[in-house]
Each structure stands twice: as C-alpha cells, then as structure tokens.
Scaffold this motif. Sequence first.
Motif, mmCIF file in Angstrom:
data_model
loop_
_atom_site.group_PDB
_atom_site.id
_atom_site.type_symbol
_atom_site.label_atom_id
_atom_site.label_comp_id
_atom_site.label_asym_id
_atom_site.label_seq_id
_atom_site.Cartn_x
_atom_site.Cartn_y
_atom_site.Cartn_z
ATOM 1 N N ASP A 182 -9.243 8.128 10.935
ATOM 2 C CA ASP A 182 -9.799 7.612 12.181
ATOM 3 C C ASP A 182 -10.223 6.155 12.076
ATOM 4 O O ASP A 182 -10.418 5.503 13.088
ATOM 5 N N THR A 183 -10.378 5.639 10.872
ATOM 6 C CA THR A 183 -10.837 4.265 10.711
ATOM 7 C C THR A 183 -9.764 3.254 11.076
ATOM 8 O O THR A 183 -10.062 2.107 11.322
ATOM 9 N N LYS A 184 -8.516 3.663 11.089
ATOM 10 C CA LYS A 184 -7.371 2.798 11.359
ATOM 11 C C LYS A 184 -7.195 1.730 10.281
ATOM 12 O O LYS A 184 -6.412 0.832 10.405
ATOM 13 N N VAL A 219 0.832 -1.200 0.000
ATOM 14 C CA VAL A 219 0.000 0.000 0.000
ATOM 15 C C VAL A 219 0.869 1.253 0.000
ATOM 16 O O VAL A 219 0.644 2.192 -0.760
ATOM 17 N N TYR A 220 1.905 1.266 0.832
ATOM 18 C CA TYR A 220 2.797 2.417 0.948
ATOM 19 C C TYR A 220 4.121 2.209 0.239
ATOM 20 O O TYR A 220 5.006 3.046 0.344
ATOM 21 N N ASN A 221 4.293 1.079 -0.453
ATOM 22 C CA ASN A 221 5.527 0.758 -1.159
ATOM 23 C C ASN A 221 6.727 0.863 -0.215
ATOM 24 O O ASN A 221 7.695 1.562 -0.475
ATOM 25 N N GLU A 222 6.625 0.149 0.909
ATOM 26 C CA GLU A 222 7.702 0.116 1.893
ATOM 27 C C GLU A 222 8.173 -1.316 2.099
ATOM 28 O O GLU A 222 7.396 -2.263 1.979
ATOM 29 N N VAL A 223 9.457 -1.444 2.428
ATOM 30 C CA VAL A 223 10.057 -2.733 2.731
ATOM 31 C C VAL A 223 10.500 -2.685 4.190
ATOM 32 O O VAL A 223 11.213 -1.755 4.591
ATOM 33 N N TYR A 224 10.069 -3.652 4.970
ATOM 34 C CA TYR A 224 10.446 -3.748 6.373
ATOM 35 C C TYR A 224 11.484 -4.852 6.514
ATOM 36 O O TYR A 224 11.289 -5.955 6.018
ATOM 37 N N VAL A 225 12.587 -4.531 7.190
ATOM 38 C CA VAL A 225 13.719 -5.447 7.319
ATOM 39 C C VAL A 225 13.969 -5.718 8.794
ATOM 40 O O VAL A 225 14.170 -4.776 9.576
ATOM 41 N N SER A 266 3.366 -3.997 12.143
ATOM 42 C CA SER A 266 4.367 -5.009 11.809
ATOM 43 C C SER A 266 4.828 -5.656 13.113
ATOM 44 O O SER A 266 4.800 -5.032 14.182
ATOM 45 N N TYR A 267 5.258 -6.902 13.006
ATOM 46 C CA TYR A 267 5.578 -7.713 14.181
ATOM 47 C C TYR A 267 6.939 -8.361 14.005
ATOM 48 O O TYR A 267 7.225 -8.925 12.947
ATOM 49 N N ARG A 305 3.834 0.315 14.602
ATOM 50 C CA ARG A 305 2.764 0.721 13.714
ATOM 51 C C ARG A 305 3.084 2.061 13.095
ATOM 52 O O ARG A 305 3.539 2.978 13.767
ATOM 53 N N ARG A 306 2.800 2.164 11.812
ATOM 54 C CA ARG A 306 2.924 3.451 11.150
ATOM 55 C C ARG A 306 1.776 4.316 11.645
ATOM 56 O O ARG A 306 0.721 3.822 12.041
ATOM 57 N N ALA A 307 1.956 5.620 11.628
ATOM 58 C CA ALA A 307 0.925 6.549 12.089
ATOM 59 C C ALA A 307 -0.319 6.410 11.216
ATOM 60 O O ALA A 307 -0.211 6.362 9.988
ATOM 61 N N PRO A 308 -1.508 6.337 11.822
ATOM 62 C CA PRO A 308 -2.731 6.202 11.019
ATOM 63 C C PRO A 308 -3.005 7.459 10.198
ATOM 64 O O PRO A 308 -2.676 8.562 10.605
#
Length: 181
Positions: free
Chosen positions: A164-166, A101-107, A144-145, A158-161
């Motif tokens: 308000d729907t989260k 969705v945000y085109n991010e890679v978590y390492v 992310s976990y 967690r990235r900032a929402p």
Amino acid sequence: ATALVPAGLEPCAVGVNPRYNRIYVANRGSNDVTVIDGVTNDTALVPAGTAPCAVAVNLITNRIYVADNGSNDLTKINGFSNATSIIPVGSGPLGLAIDPVYNEVYVAESGGAYVIDGSTDAGTAVAFGMRPCAIALNPVTGWSYLPDGASGMLWAMRRAPVSDTKVFAAFDSLTGHVTPA
C-alpha cells in the motif's frame, strides 16, 4: 583533468558502472562496445549486434545491456568477464532503462516497450504508442516513461504495486545496496 580515449566507429551512447569503474561505449559504426577501465583508460572491444545505439548498466548484477537497433535485439554483457549473449526484442530498440530492484530491463522499441527479466532473459511486449524514442524508469515508484515523438505524448506505465505504500525499495546507487519496502 581530461583524457582522450579511443573508441570504435561512430560512438553514440555511453553507460558507466561506478562500482567497478568501467565505462561502456556503444559504437554504432563498428557494431561493438568499447569497455574502458576508468583507472587506467585501457580498452577492450566487445562485439554487439547491428547499430548499437543505447547502453544501460545494472549496478547490482554488473550486467550491461546494449540496444542493437539494426538487428532488433539486445547484447547483454557480463561486466566481470565481458562475455556476451543476445536477447531478441521487438523492432528497432532505441532506449533502455534498468530496474535494479526487480532486475528488469525496459526497452523502448517500435510500437511500445519490451520488459526483460534480467534473471531469465525472457521478455514481454507492451504495445502502445507509435514510436517511443527513449525510456526512463523510477525504480522506487515503479513508473517508467516513454516519449512518443509520433503522437506528441508521454506514455507512462507502472508495474503493479506490492504494498500500500507504493514505494518498492530504497536504492543506494553508490554502494548498490537495495532495501526492500
């Protein structure tokens, strides 16, 4: 039906792009990635960094990320051309997750995590924990976990929402369609 497809030395991780029917195998012993055509089982070898150990596929951008544990970087593969580029990260990357969705890679790497912007390849270190060994991401909620074997804890970030729907977006993994919230 089964098929035996040759890979490199010490294959240890695999990622699949169902949109283009490609399979990506990280070969820790030969420092490369075997790209397999899911229709013909034809293969191509793509160079990687030292000791590749994890693979993640962005289904929207058709970019494949490989964690190179021995060279402290990621190999980014263009799924259309198999061209590569190197993205430096912290120490000892072990796990990868994609936020399409945000085109991010978590390492997951020694001492925490690294978040890469998939458009610019710029990264930000997030320090916590002792030694996370994997990472999983829920792109709908932004959580992310990371399990931390040294402390016995599961770290969550967690990235900032953005609302308000989260809920950030709905993602159809078969078509690659993203519907922003």
